[in-house]
Design a protein around this motif. Structure first.
Motif, PDB file in Angstrom:
ATOM      1  N   GLY A 262       0.746  -1.140  -0.052  1.00  0.00           N
ATOM      2  CA  GLY A 262      -0.026  -0.007   0.013  1.00  0.00           C
ATOM      3  C   GLY A 262       0.799   1.225  -0.045  1.00  0.00           C
ATOM      4  O   GLY A 262       0.391   2.312  -0.576  1.00  0.00           O
TER       5      GLY A 262
ATOM      6  N   THR B 278       1.662   2.183  -3.657  1.00  0.00           N
ATOM      7  CA  THR B 278       0.281   3.088  -4.224  1.00  0.00           C
ATOM      8  C   THR B 278       0.344   4.438  -3.695  1.00  0.00           C
ATOM      9  O   THR B 278       0.449   5.186  -4.532  1.00  0.00           O
ATOM     10  CB  THR B 278      -0.665   2.101  -3.580  1.00  0.00           C
ATOM     11  OG1 THR B 278      -0.854   0.831  -4.167  1.00  0.00           O
ATOM     12  CG2 THR B 278      -2.202   2.959  -4.355  1.00  0.00           C
TER      13      THR B 278
ATOM     14  N   HIS C 255       0.844   7.607  -6.056  1.00  0.00           N
ATOM     15  CA  HIS C 255      -0.331   8.533  -5.984  1.00  0.00           C
ATOM     16  C   HIS C 255       0.085   9.992  -5.612  1.00  0.00           C
ATOM     17  O   HIS C 255      -0.617  10.740  -6.324  1.00  0.00           O
ATOM     18  CB  HIS C 255      -1.280   8.112  -5.005  1.00  0.00           C
ATOM     19  CG  HIS C 255      -2.414   8.880  -4.701  1.00  0.00           C
ATOM     20  ND1 HIS C 255      -3.745   8.239  -5.053  1.00  0.00           N
ATOM     21  CD2 HIS C 255      -2.884   9.860  -4.042  1.00  0.00           C
ATOM     22  CE1 HIS C 255      -4.673   9.203  -4.826  1.00  0.00           C
ATOM     23  NE2 HIS C 255      -4.039  10.173  -4.010  1.00  0.00           N
TER      24      HIS C 255
ATOM     25  N   GLU D  98      -1.161   6.252 -10.286  1.00  0.00           N
ATOM     26  CA  GLU D  98      -1.391   5.034  -9.877  1.00  0.00           C
ATOM     27  C   GLU D  98      -1.304   3.995 -11.062  1.00  0.00           C
ATOM     28  O   GLU D  98      -0.672   2.806 -11.069  1.00  0.00           O
ATOM     29  CB  GLU D  98      -2.574   4.820  -8.824  1.00  0.00           C
ATOM     30  CG  GLU D  98      -2.502   5.367  -7.686  1.00  0.00           C
ATOM     31  CD  GLU D  98      -3.644   5.191  -6.674  1.00  0.00           C
ATOM     32  OE1 GLU D  98      -3.977   4.241  -6.697  1.00  0.00           O
ATOM     33  OE2 GLU D  98      -3.882   5.858  -5.999  1.00  0.00           O
ATOM     34  N   LEU D  99      -2.457   4.103 -12.170  1.00  0.00           N
ATOM     35  CA  LEU D  99      -2.546   2.975 -13.063  1.00  0.00           C
ATOM     36  C   LEU D  99      -1.632   3.378 -14.308  1.00  0.00           C
ATOM     37  O   LEU D  99      -1.025   2.268 -14.654  1.00  0.00           O
ATOM     38  CB  LEU D  99      -3.956   3.613 -13.668  1.00  0.00           C
ATOM     39  CG  LEU D  99      -4.820   3.286 -12.494  1.00  0.00           C
ATOM     40  CD1 LEU D  99      -6.324   3.423 -13.279  1.00  0.00           C
ATOM     41  CD2 LEU D  99      -5.172   1.716 -12.074  1.00  0.00           C
TER      42      LEU D  99
ATOM     43  N   MET E 266       1.821   1.434 -13.291  1.00  0.00           N
ATOM     44  CA  MET E 266       1.769   0.011 -13.206  1.00  0.00           C
ATOM     45  C   MET E 266       2.562  -0.930 -14.350  1.00  0.00           C
ATOM     46  O   MET E 266       3.100  -1.907 -14.094  1.00  0.00           O
ATOM     47  CB  MET E 266       0.417  -0.570 -13.243  1.00  0.00           C
ATOM     48  CG  MET E 266      -0.626  -0.103 -11.997  1.00  0.00           C
ATOM     49  SD  MET E 266      -2.141  -0.756 -12.076  1.00  0.00           S
ATOM     50  CE  MET E 266      -2.071  -2.581 -12.072  1.00  0.00           C
TER      51      MET E 266
ATOM     52  N   TRP F 241       6.105  -1.240 -12.965  1.00  0.00           N
ATOM     53  CA  TRP F 241       6.166  -1.875 -11.677  1.00  0.00           C
ATOM     54  C   TRP F 241       7.273  -3.003 -11.495  1.00  0.00           C
ATOM     55  O   TRP F 241       7.789  -3.575 -10.426  1.00  0.00           O
ATOM     56  CB  TRP F 241       5.087  -2.208 -11.007  1.00  0.00           C
ATOM     57  CG  TRP F 241       4.116  -1.119 -10.546  1.00  0.00           C
ATOM     58  CD1 TRP F 241       4.641   0.285 -10.585  1.00  0.00           C
ATOM     59  CD2 TRP F 241       2.941  -1.248  -9.843  1.00  0.00           C
ATOM     60  NE1 TRP F 241       3.594   0.901 -10.130  1.00  0.00           N
ATOM     61  CE2 TRP F 241       2.507   0.089  -9.448  1.00  0.00           C
ATOM     62  CE3 TRP F 241       2.167  -2.316  -9.372  1.00  0.00           C
ATOM     63  CZ2 TRP F 241       1.347   0.497  -8.783  1.00  0.00           C
ATOM     64  CZ3 TRP F 241       1.064  -2.034  -8.528  1.00  0.00           C
ATOM     65  CH2 TRP F 241       0.652  -0.615  -8.521  1.00  0.00           C
TER      66      TRP F 241
ATOM     67  N   ALA G 231       0.922  -7.826  -7.311  1.00  0.00           N
ATOM     68  CA  ALA G 231       0.859  -6.560  -7.161  1.00  0.00           C
ATOM     69  C   ALA G 231      -0.092  -5.912  -8.152  1.00  0.00           C
ATOM     70  O   ALA G 231      -1.028  -4.962  -7.799  1.00  0.00           O
ATOM     71  CB  ALA G 231       2.124  -5.914  -7.466  1.00  0.00           C
ATOM     72  N   TYR G 232      -0.277  -6.408  -9.243  1.00  0.00           N
ATOM     73  CA  TYR G 232      -1.251  -5.978 -10.108  1.00  0.00           C
ATOM     74  C   TYR G 232      -2.584  -6.214  -9.596  1.00  0.00           C
ATOM     75  O   TYR G 232      -3.474  -5.201  -9.837  1.00  0.00           O
ATOM     76  CB  TYR G 232      -1.305  -6.320 -11.756  1.00  0.00           C
ATOM     77  CG  TYR G 232      -0.098  -5.951 -12.451  1.00  0.00           C
ATOM     78  CD1 TYR G 232       0.641  -4.931 -12.192  1.00  0.00           C
ATOM     79  CD2 TYR G 232       0.467  -6.927 -13.328  1.00  0.00           C
ATOM     80  CE1 TYR G 232       1.633  -4.427 -12.822  1.00  0.00           C
ATOM     81  CE2 TYR G 232       1.549  -6.420 -14.242  1.00  0.00           C
ATOM     82  CZ  TYR G 232       2.272  -5.123 -13.976  1.00  0.00           C
ATOM     83  OH  TYR G 232       3.255  -4.848 -14.811  1.00  0.00           O
TER      84      TYR G 232
ATOM     85  N   HIS H 298      -3.570  -6.963  -6.624  1.00  0.00           N
ATOM     86  CA  HIS H 298      -3.884  -5.912  -5.333  1.00  0.00           C
ATOM     87  C   HIS H 298      -4.170  -4.429  -5.692  1.00  0.00           C
ATOM     88  O   HIS H 298      -5.335  -4.037  -5.057  1.00  0.00           O
ATOM     89  CB  HIS H 298      -2.791  -5.810  -4.525  1.00  0.00           C
ATOM     90  CG  HIS H 298      -2.522  -4.955  -3.427  1.00  0.00           C
ATOM     91  ND1 HIS H 298      -2.610  -3.782  -3.251  1.00  0.00           N
ATOM     92  CD2 HIS H 298      -2.722  -5.458  -2.119  1.00  0.00           C
ATOM     93  CE1 HIS H 298      -2.797  -3.445  -1.979  1.00  0.00           C
ATOM     94  NE2 HIS H 298      -2.802  -4.364  -1.317  1.00  0.00           N
ATOM     95  N   GLN H 299      -3.577  -3.896  -6.743  1.00  0.00           N
ATOM     96  CA  GLN H 299      -3.923  -2.681  -7.278  1.00  0.00           C
ATOM     97  C   GLN H 299      -5.191  -2.610  -7.588  1.00  0.00           C
ATOM     98  O   GLN H 299      -6.141  -1.490  -7.616  1.00  0.00           O
ATOM     99  CB  GLN H 299      -2.887  -2.220  -8.238  1.00  0.00           C
ATOM    100  CG  GLN H 299      -3.291  -0.762  -8.743  1.00  0.00           C
ATOM    101  CD  GLN H 299      -3.277   0.483  -7.828  1.00  0.00           C
ATOM    102  OE1 GLN H 299      -2.602   0.421  -6.780  1.00  0.00           O
ATOM    103  NE2 GLN H 299      -4.052   1.437  -7.918  1.00  0.00           N
TER     104      GLN H 299
ATOM    105  N   ARG I 217      -7.891  -2.869  -5.202  1.00  0.00           N
ATOM    106  CA  ARG I 217      -8.121  -1.643  -4.426  1.00  0.00           C
ATOM    107  C   ARG I 217      -8.878  -0.472  -5.193  1.00  0.00           C
ATOM    108  O   ARG I 217      -9.704   0.333  -4.905  1.00  0.00           O
ATOM    109  CB  ARG I 217      -6.791  -0.868  -4.156  1.00  0.00           C
ATOM    110  CG  ARG I 217      -6.794   0.319  -3.638  1.00  0.00           C
ATOM    111  CD  ARG I 217      -5.099   0.877  -3.294  1.00  0.00           C
ATOM    112  NE  ARG I 217      -5.345   2.101  -2.730  1.00  0.00           N
ATOM    113  CZ  ARG I 217      -5.403   3.250  -3.424  1.00  0.00           C
ATOM    114  NH1 ARG I 217      -5.565   3.529  -4.672  1.00  0.00           N
ATOM    115  NH2 ARG I 217      -5.388   4.466  -2.780  1.00  0.00           N
TER     116      ARG I 217
END
Length: 431
Positions: A337, A340, A344, A379-380, A383, A386, A399-400, A402-403, A406
């Motif tokens: 988190g 992210t 962000h 955030e997007l 990715m 990452w 991780a993808y 999880h995002q 979210r």
């Protein structure tokens, strides 16, 4: 800052007999606004970085209790000078439309009686951070901030998760009376602000004060119903899948970030320095300008990333109107988190850099909805890069997942408010 009165007096009394006079006046007022705003922002930043410092707390309180209340009557007079000046009609209406619309709304909402209430509310609003910054728990013999303790909630050991979760809640309950008293007083003050301005409640007042010209609270209610109808079923599916993956009969709050036995929690970075280095590299891959923005902030000391005792909770990007390079504050503990949160707030930071060259400081005063477009988009966007944080392809895929989960679960949770852009210090002269 105490000498700023002479500049406000000049702005209040200077003749504005031509369009050129008016435009020069606006530029000078914008510069004054930027200086005042940055001073206030630094007081905010320093206090949230060290809530245990009485000196920093007093500096913050002094601005909002002594300086800003003297500025606000000038701000109202300057706003009225602007809209009443005949040369205002000669300004480029396309360029100035949004700005002038906001100025007229500020005039409409201004009440002398609200000045001391707003000052008190600003100070009280920061006391949550002062109280929360002291909260720690012990796991074993080690002391952790509540943000650091969140690492244990990813453990496959459910007994450990429950023990830590209960300790966190019990620690918060120790300050229940202080927080309840603070919140109760703040609700009363805010409600009175709304009543003084002619509204039935603070919500309706704040909706207008935030400059929401293009939609109504009824539109918000319809959006809430859409989330209930279309998003909550997806959240339930995500929770059901999590429950099955963990092999549980029922899913509890302490289980929401856990991994099943044999799966290590995602650890995208080791410390704040590593997080920043990887984020700069990620932003470089997106666009070299993005990485340069973070490098500029790094050189200027505009980051405080790691959680520690005495630091306010949460995260934010604070625009600094005079120097242009913002400040990113967060409480990282090595969690997924936190990655992210970093990208962000990095999105907010890029927005700050891109808006800085605009002619007037008030042109940079975008509402929260637009601010979050920049941060959520980053955030997007990020990715695709990452792999800098996750060398293992399976970890990257997790991780993808999880995002993207979210993105869905954030709607009913209203978690946009946890990572906030402190824009309220940006337009002190004309607000």
């Amino acid at each position: 800052m105490e000498n700023a009165g002479a500049f406000f007096q000049d702005s209040d009394q200077r003749p504005l007999e031509t369009r050129a006079d008016l435009e020069k006046w606006l530029l000078d007022m914008s510069e004054l606004e930027a200086v005042v705003s940055e001073d206030a922002s630094w007081r905010q930043i320093r206090m949230t970085c060290d809530t245990e410092s009485k000196e920093l707390e007093e500096s913050f309180n002094y601005f909002f209790m002594e300086i800003q209340p003297k500025i606000q009557p000038y701000a109202d007079r300057l706003n009225r000078r602007l809209v009443e000046n005949p040369h205002t009609q000669e300004l480029d209406q396309k360029e100035y439309f949004t700005y002038l619309r906001s100025i007229r709304k500020r005039i409409e909402l201004f009440r002398e009686s609200n000045i001391p209430l707003m000052a008190e509310a600003s100070v009280m609003g920061q006391q949550f951070g002062v109280i929360s910054g002291k909260m720690t728990i012990k796991v074993g013999e080690q002391e952790y901030t509540l943000q650091q303790a969140a690492r244990f909630l990813e453990s496959p050991d459910r007994r450990l998760r429950e023990d830590v979760y209960r300790k966190v809640q019990e620690r918060r309950l120790q300050d229940r009376d202080a927080l309840n008293e603070l919140y109760t007083k703040l609700i009363g003050i805010r409600n009175q602000i709304g009543l003084n301005a002619g509204f039935k409640n603070y919500r309706d007042y704040k909706f207008e004060e935030l400059g929401r010209f293009d939609y109504t609270k009824e539109d918000c209610f319809r959006f809430h119903e859409a989330v209930r109808e279309y998003v909550l079923p997806l959240v339930k599916q995500i929770n059901m899948r999590k429950k099955e993956k963990l092999g549980l009969e029922s899913l509890r709050p302490r289980d929401s970030e856990a991994e099943p036995e044999g799966t290590e929690p995602l650890r995208p970075f080791t410390n704040g320095e590593d997080l920043l280095t990887k984020t700069i590299a990620c932003f470089d891959d997106l666009n070299r300008f993005f990485g340069d923005c973070l490098r500029t902030m790094q050189k200027m000391g505009r980051f405080d990333l790691e959680s520690r005792k005495g630091k306010a909770p949460g995260g934010y990007n604070c625009p600094l109107a005079e120097t242009g390079a913002p400040f990113i504050f967060m409480n990282s503990s090595g969690l997924m988190g936190d990655l992210t949160t970093m990208v962000h707030e990095g999105g907010h930071a890029i927005h700050s850099f891109l808006s800085h060259p605009l002619k007037l400081s008030s042109f940079k005063d975008y509402p929260m909805e637009i601010a979050e477009v920049a941060s959520m988009s980053m955030e997007l966007f990020s990715m695709d890069h990452w792999e800098l944080f996750f060398k293992d392809k399976n970890d990257l895929a997790r991780a993808y997942e999880h995002q993207l989960e979210r993105v869905i679960t954030i709607f009913p949770g209203s978690q946009l408010l946890t990572n906030f852009n402190i824009g309220y210090t940006k337009t002190l002269v004309t607000r």
